[in-house]
Design a protein around this motif. Structure first.
Motif, PDB file in Angstrom:
ATOM      1  N   THR B  17       0.899  -1.157   0.002  1.00  0.00           N
ATOM      2  CA  THR B  17      -0.077   0.083   0.030  1.00  0.00           C
ATOM      3  C   THR B  17       0.774   1.309   0.162  1.00  0.00           C
ATOM      4  OG1 THR B  17      -1.487  -1.258   1.095  1.00  0.00           O
ATOM      5  CG2 THR B  17      -1.997   1.123   1.281  1.00  0.00           C
ATOM      6  N   THR B  35      -4.429  -3.883   4.703  1.00  0.00           N
ATOM      7  CA  THR B  35      -5.453  -3.753   3.652  1.00  0.00           C
ATOM      8  C   THR B  35      -6.376  -4.955   3.708  1.00  0.00           C
ATOM      9  OG1 THR B  35      -3.882  -2.499   2.362  1.00  0.00           O
ATOM     10  CG2 THR B  35      -5.986  -3.407   1.263  1.00  0.00           C
ATOM     11  N   ASP B  58      -4.095  -3.134  -5.206  1.00  0.00           N
ATOM     12  CA  ASP B  58      -3.428  -3.404  -4.014  1.00  0.00           C
ATOM     13  C   ASP B  58      -4.202  -4.374  -3.144  1.00  0.00           C
ATOM     14  OD1 ASP B  58      -1.846  -3.041  -1.719  1.00  0.00           O
ATOM     15  OD2 ASP B  58      -2.835  -1.245  -0.998  1.00  0.00           O
TER      16      ASP B  58
HETATM   17 MG    MG Z   1      -1.731  -2.854   2.182  1.00  0.00          MG
END
Ligand code: MG
Ligand code: GTP
Lengths: 590, 173
Positions: B17, B35, B58
């Protein structure tokens, strides 16, 4: 099989022992059955090679169908399922050809649908302008003002059933955006990121719940928006919808996607990141930008108008009442200012309550009476008066009257600050009045030149000394004698005033006289007549009410004497006395 | 302009990220926010006079509880494998993920990066291992999302490879 045996014939004589016998049999059979064999072969040929047969049928088929078709429906009944199946198979095999064929028909239909959607949107916009005048419109304006949102948006939220604001055509495998359309009103964020996220969300949901590939996410709800996802084999459509869409919208979306798949099958299959070819899908995506707005109930509008009417009436009525009250109020102030003995120092009105401050002579007219006269409710008018002496002539006069208490025989009037008394009054009152008059506020001088002052006894005396002369043998009051009677009348009136306070009355006797000449009977009569004549004159002066007049008749004066004396005896005399009230009736009758 | 789907692969907390945010918005945060699922970002670049819109997926980082599913990899035109130089185990994860990706999307271009170059002294991954990766014909870059070192190079390297490769290679069964 048959052809095998045919081909085996020339090969057979090559090896085995009994070949010659076989040959003989064959020859014999050929000789015997040759014509039949030929016919048999011909028949077999026909059966095996249908082409020959079909050729013949084809020659008669059109006629045959025509004849059968005229006869009954059986032929078309029999053919329908095959035709249908054939068509479905054709669509499956090459949808493009079919779509190409029907596109010229579909195109205008779709354009018409879009035109209609646009039209309805303009209508609803027009209506939002109309709305701004209705009660509901005012309420929405208030809401817009309160929430800080534009008015158009508030109208939209309230009247919108649904509106497709954005349509995404997304490549299923990569999640890349193929094409995107949005209404003018839509707030478009980064559509590429959104299309990626929409795809990722679906993957995520499928991953998290372990769904099979055919179980798909059909709907996502975000605040007031709903995202509808319509799956296709290569691409899917995502419609961002505000409001509550009807189920029928699904079909429209589904149709659009099906058309896109049909038209762009190759482009979809070959997609490698270049979205240019999908610009052509614009009309299909736009066909999904549908909207539906609620129509406001007519009756409600009528109610609104009635309400507005009532409010307007109310305002007008209120205004009229306020105007009336205001004019009454100013009228009252005018009247108070005009009124002698009243001075306004402060006046104000507030929401139907009135307040007056000022100076007021205690002898001035009561202001409450003026308030009522002006048409205002006395309860709503608060007044504070400070007392004072006004110098207006009528008030000074009234003040003098109330302080000096003159008898009725006295008249007052004002001549530039001077109080003038006329008429007659007792010397006691006259003296008191002279002393007090100048003390009365507003009076600078007192004049009583015209005021006659006398005591009761003096007045009685003056009456009693009065003698009315008559010519010889006449009972007529000569004009020269009338002056004396005028004075008597005046004195009587005065007396009447003077005694009115005590319970006494003036008693008047009129006596007639004659001289000694002539017969006594005639003289008695004459004396009577003379007394009556005097009474008559006094009556003319309307003294019958002011004083009690008693007619007296007497014998001639029993007196001898000169001519002079006899002239003195041709008279009428008066005798006034005071009597207690209530004796009149007795004395009236001689 | 052509669009390309690119996946960020690697173990958890390796800095996927952070690399994407440094590349797209040029920002970096020391705070770690793992994430969940996928975050999609986008950036347009021009390589070899070809405009490319890189749509960056991502993905969540792989750990012992969560394996990255091939589901998310489908349709990628390239991918980036991220390792954390300070954690040797992220190398194994990277190898496994690259295998998964190759199986799913075929022989598309990919680049690997050993992140957190700013903490070089604490690195557990040594030159020897890196050589082994290069022997497997991996492109191995070094970088730091924190300092912004090697980030643009990372993405541009991949973009260049994707442009050079004939488009047909992207179509796979
Ligand atoms: Mg991430
Ligand atoms: N020192 C240093 N720290 C970094 C660098 N890149 C990332 N970090 C830190 O490492 C932590 C994890 O970074 P992320 O980018 O969230 O890692 P991730 O791979 O996205 O993690 P998951 O989403 O959980 O898989 C954060 O605290 C970052 O600040 C770097 O180059 N240097």
């Amino acid at each position: 099989m048959s052809s095998d045996s045919g081909r085996s014939l020339p090969n057979s004589p090559t090896s085995e022992g009994f070949t010659s016998r076989e040959e003989d049999w064959t020859q014999l059979r050929t000789l015997l059955l040759a014509p039949e064999q030929t016919q048999l072969d011909e028949l077999r040929e026909r059966l095996d090679h249908r082409m020959v047969h079909s050729q013949e049928v084809s020659q008669v088929l059109p006629e045959a169908i025509a004849i059968r078709g005229v006869g009954d429906q059986q032929l078309s009944n029999a053919l329908t399922p095959y035709v249908e199946n054939g068509f479905i198979a054709a669509v499956r095999k090459s949808p493009r050809a079919i779509v190409d064929a029907i596109a010229p028909i579909m195109g205008p239909a779709i354009r018409q649908a879009i035109a209609r959607a646009l039209q309805s949107m303009t209508q609803s916009l027009n209506r939002s302008l109309d709305e701004s005048l209705s009660i509901r419109g005012l309420r929405w304006r208030l809401e817009a003002w309160r929430t800080g949102r534009p008015f158009a948006e508030v109208v939209l939220v309230h009247t919108l059933r649904y509106r497709v604001e954005q349509v995404f055509l997304i490549h299923r495998e990569t999640g890349l955006l193929l094409h995107h359309v949005a209404t003018d009103a839509a707030v478009v964020q980064d559509q590429h990121v959104i299309s990626g996220m929409l795809t990722a969300i679906q993957d995520y949901v499928r991953d998290s719940f372990g769904a099979s590939p055919d179980q798909t996410l059909d709907q996502v709800e975000v605040g007031e928006w709903t995202v509808w996802i319509e799956q296709g084999s290569q691409a899917y459509l995502a419609c961002v919808i505000r409001g509550t869409p009807p189920a029928s919208l699904r079909e429209d979306v589904h149709d659009a996607l099906a058309h896109i798949h049909a038209l762009h099958a190759n482009a979809l299959a070959d997609f490698a990141g270049d979205a240019t070819p999908f610009k052509a899908t614009q009309p299909y995506l736009e066909s999904c930008l549908l909207a539906h707005y609620e129509r406001p109930p007519k009756q409600g509008a009528l109610k609104g108008w009635i309400l507005i009417g009532l409010i307007v009436l109310g305002v007008v009525w209120w205004g009229w009442m306020a105007y009336q009250a205001q004019s009454r109020w100013s009228h009252l102030l005018d009247r108070l200012r005009e009124e002698p003995g009243i001075v306004i120092t402060q006046a104000r009105s507030m929401w139907g309550d009135y307040h007056i401050e000022g100076l007021r002579d205690p002898l001035a007219k009561a202001p409450t009476a003026l308030v009522i006269e002006a048409g205002l409710n006395p309860a709503t008018v608060k007044m504070e008066w400070a007392p004072f002496y006004a110098l207006d002539a009528p008030l000074v006069l009234a003040r003098a009257q109330s302080i000096l208490r003159p008898p009725e025989s006295v008249q007052f009037h004002i001549e530039g600050g001077i109080l003038v008394a006329t008429g007659s009054a007792s010397p006691d009152w006259a003296r008191e009045a002279k002393r007090l008059a100048v003390l009365v506020p507003g009076i600078s001088q007192y004049r009583d030149d015209g005021l006659v002052t006398a005591s009761i006894s003096a007045l009685l005396d003056r009456i009693n000394r009065t003698v009315i002369h008559f010519p010889s043998g006449s009972s007529t009051v000569e004009p020269s004698e009338r002056v004396a009677l005028d004075t008597v009348a005046a004195i009587l009136r005065e007396l009447d005033q003077l005694v009115s306070q005590s319970s006494q009355r003036v008693h008047l006797e009129v006596l007639g006289w004659t001289d000694a000449t002539g017969p006594p009977a005639r003289n008695l009569q004459l004396s009577q007549e003379r007394a009556e004549a005097v009474v008559a004159v006094l009556r003319e002066k309307r003294l019958d009410k002011a004083a009690t007049v008693v007619l007296g008749s007497v014998r001639p004066l029993d007196q001898g004497g000169s001519n002079q004396e006899s002239a003195n005896q041709r008279v009428a005399t008066l005798r006034a006395t005071l009597t207690a009230q209530g004796q009149d009736s007795q004395t009236a009758d001689p | 302009m052509i669009q390309k789907k690119i996946c960020m692969l690697g173990g958890f907390a390796v800095g996927k990220t952070s690399l994407v945010r440094r590349f797209v918005s040029n920002v970096f945060s020391d705070q770690y926010q793992t994430t969940i699922g996928v975050t999609v970002e986008k950036k347009c670049v021009t390589v070899a006079s070809q405009e490319i819109m890189m749509v960056l997926w991502d993905l969540y980082g792989e750990d012992e509880f969560q394996h990255v599913r091939d589901l998310y990899l489908r349709g990628s035109s390239g991918y980036i494998v991220v390792m954390d130089g300070t954690r040797k185990d992220t190398l194994q994860t990277a190898l496994a993920l690259q295998q998964t990706a190759a199986n799913t999307v075929g022989p598309v271009p990919f680049v690997s990066i050993i992140n957190k170059a700013d903490m070089r002294s604490e690195w557990e991954i040594d030159e020897h291992v890196i050589e082994q990766l290069r022997d497997r014909s991996w492109t191995v870059l070094f970088g730091s999302a924190k300092l912004g070192q090697g980030v643009d190079e990372l993405f541009l390297n991949l973009a260049t490879q994707m442009v050079q490769r004939p488009p047909l290679s992207n179509t796979h069964p």
